[in-house]
Design an enzyme around this catalytic site. Structure first.
Site, mmCIF file in Angstrom:
data_model
loop_
_atom_site.group_PDB
_atom_site.id
_atom_site.type_symbol
_atom_site.label_atom_id
_atom_site.label_comp_id
_atom_site.label_asym_id
_atom_site.label_seq_id
_atom_site.Cartn_x
_atom_site.Cartn_y
_atom_site.Cartn_z
ATOM 1 N N ASP A 1 13.194 2.110 -11.486
ATOM 2 C CA ASP A 1 14.578 1.621 -11.404
ATOM 3 C C ASP A 1 14.539 0.331 -10.586
ATOM 4 O OD1 ASP A 1 17.223 1.098 -10.972
ATOM 5 O OD2 ASP A 1 17.728 3.075 -10.152
ATOM 6 N N ASP B 1 21.273 -1.452 -8.284
ATOM 7 C CA ASP B 1 22.710 -1.471 -8.568
ATOM 8 C C ASP B 1 23.464 -0.321 -7.911
ATOM 9 O OD1 ASP B 1 21.846 0.654 -10.046
ATOM 10 O OD2 ASP B 1 22.841 0.045 -11.907
ATOM 11 N N ARG C 1 0.825 -1.216 0.000
ATOM 12 C CA ARG C 1 0.000 0.000 0.000
ATOM 13 C C ARG C 1 0.857 1.264 0.000
ATOM 14 N NH1 ARG C 1 -4.845 -2.103 4.104
ATOM 15 N NH2 ARG C 1 -5.557 -3.726 2.703
#
Ligand SMILES: *[C@@H]1O[C@H](CO)[C@@H](O)[C@H](O)[C@H]1NC(C)=O
Ligand SMILES: *[C@@H]1O[C@H](CO)[C@@H](O)[C@H](O)[C@H]1NC(C)=O
Length: 433
Positions: free
Chosen positions: A277, A281, A207
């Site tokens: 994204d 990384d 949520r």
């Protein structure tokens, strides 16, 4: 030009450009809740101690309608039961000295607190709050705006708006770490209109938020949601009408599902330029989601934007991340240790972050220094120095609540001068898409 001058310009522009009757809650107020009146026609109330209740306490301050609430103390207010806010209340947390105000304990209700304005305050619920209660709940009421609030550690939801609540804005706010096992950002589910602009949802399993009804979701950052879901498109038979524009979703260590889940054709979404994204990384290097149902969990994609009162200046998704990282939440007078730790998680771009089941791993509410309030000889809430430099009388308590030519009371001009009147003040126009 300082923030105060900008505030005056914004006020002047408003008077020229829009009906004076529709004064913004404060310069920079946006969205469905932008016209909340707060305590403009009432009295000043000074919070002078950190007690849970009684004269001079925050609970007492908000117990009656029509007040502008200012603070002469900073620190942690421990509360043993929920605080219920009255209508026409302006809580001006930016007036607190020291490190500002944290309220730690059982959470708040703004149900039926029509026309309330709430700025620059931390509300941290925690394990000591009642199971089944939210950090902030609004189940009914209209015209409310929350600006630069930090809310965390809800036992049920962390910040939820539902029922018949209408015309509400949550802007520049951090909604964090709903406690496990529920671990929820919150429901944003009303037909009366909710604007969510430039907020950070972080470390909630699910949520982030869950949306139904009329909703305008722009320039938000969602980080490290868990397996329950990031943005959940209301999966009921009721109709929803939502804008979802220029937000940035960033996976973290707890993230195991994609950004959008659980929609169906009853959920009508106008979607544009939302970034994701997902690679964890350590760099911010997402890309725009495809603008079709496959990326948006089966919702019915709309070809034109719903005509809701949007942000004055839409940021690019990357600029929204910069803005959120630098200045949202209760950032005045300072960010506390909890928000600082959360922002550091965000800026790991996927490497750190965690769902939590109690706040001890965050060090609890932390240390919030008390500070010293500036001298205020007439006790009207406006410091003497500001009165002198703005043509007021530091020995006349009646000038604080007098309406100035701007339409705001002198007290509001003072409290609004403490913080920037526009978020885009910081940006070159190249940040605007
Ligand atoms: C408030 O609660 C915190 C955390 O439990 C505690 O450390 C602090 O001493 C309390 N403050 C007061 C004034 O009771
Ligand atoms: C919300 O605001 C709109 C636009 O001003 C108004 O038409 C509507 O009646 C308001 N809703 C409530 C419940 O106040």
């Amino acid at each position: 030009m300082g923030p105060f001058a900008l505030n005056l310009l914004a006020a002047a522009a408003l008077l020229c450009g829009e009906a004076a009757a529709q004064l913004l809650a404060f310069p920079g107020a946006e969205g469905f809740g932008r016209y909340a009146i707060g305590g403009r026609t009432g009295q000043v109330y000074k919070v002078t101690n950190l007690n849970d209740a009684g004269s001079g306490s925050l609970r007492d301050a908000v117990s009656q309608a029509n007040r502008i609430v200012v603070f002469t103390v900073g620190g942690v207010i421990n509360i043993s039961s929920r605080i219920v806010v009255s209508k026409n209340t302006y809580i001006a947390g930016q007036t607190a000295p020291g490190d500002g105000i944290t309220v730690y304990g059982d959470g708040f209700s703004w149900s039926n607190a029509h026309n309330s304005i709430t700025r620059y305050i931390r509300i941290r619920m925690g394990k000591g709050g009642q199971s089944g209660k939210d950090g902030i709940t609004i189940a009914e009421g209209h015209d409310m705006i929350f600006d630069h609030v930090s809310v965390s550690w809800g036992r049920d939801e962390t910040f939820s708006i539902s029922g018949t609540a209408a015309n509400i804005t949550v802007q520049d706010t951090i909604i964090a770490q709903g406690l496990e096992t529920h671990s929820c950002g919150g429901l944003m589910e009303t037909d009366g209109g909710i604007s969510l602009f430039r907020n950070l949802y972080i470390d909630n399993k699910t949520r982030n938020p869950k949306v139904k009804g009329v909703n305008d979701f722009q320039n938000n950052v969602i980080y490290n949601w868990g397996g329950g879901g990031g943005y959940i498109a209301g999966d009921s038979s009721a109709a929803s009408y939502a804008n979802i524009i220029n937000n940035y979703f960033i996976s973290g260590p707890s993230t195991s599902v994609t950004a959008f889940t659980r929609g169906n054709a009853n959920f009508r979404g106008y979607v544009s330029n939302n970034f994701y994204d997902s690679n964890r990384d350590g760099a911010l290097n997402g890309a725009a989601l495809c603008a079709s149902t496959t990326c948006y969990s089966n919702m019915a994609i709309q070809s034109s934007k719903f005509n809701y009162p949007g942000p004055a200046n839409l940021l690019s998704p990357a600029a929204a991340v910069d803005h959120v990282a630098a200045r949202v939440g209760c950032s005045k007078p300072v960010r506390d240790g909890v928000d600082t730790a959360l922002i550091n998680q965000l800026k790991s771009w996927g490497k750190s972050g965690a769902l939590i089941s109690d706040e001890s791993s965050m060090g609890g509410p932390g240390t919030i220094r008390g500070g010293t309030a500036p001298a205020d000889a007439d006790g009207d809430g406006i410091p003497d120095a500001w009165e002198r430099s703005n043509g007021l009388d530091p020995n006349d308590a009646s000038d604080a609540m007098r309406i100035s030519s701007s339409g705001y009371t002198n007290l509001e001009l003072y409290i609004n001068s403490l913080v920037p009147g526009t978020y885009y003040y910081y940006y070159s126009y190249s940040a605007m898409p």
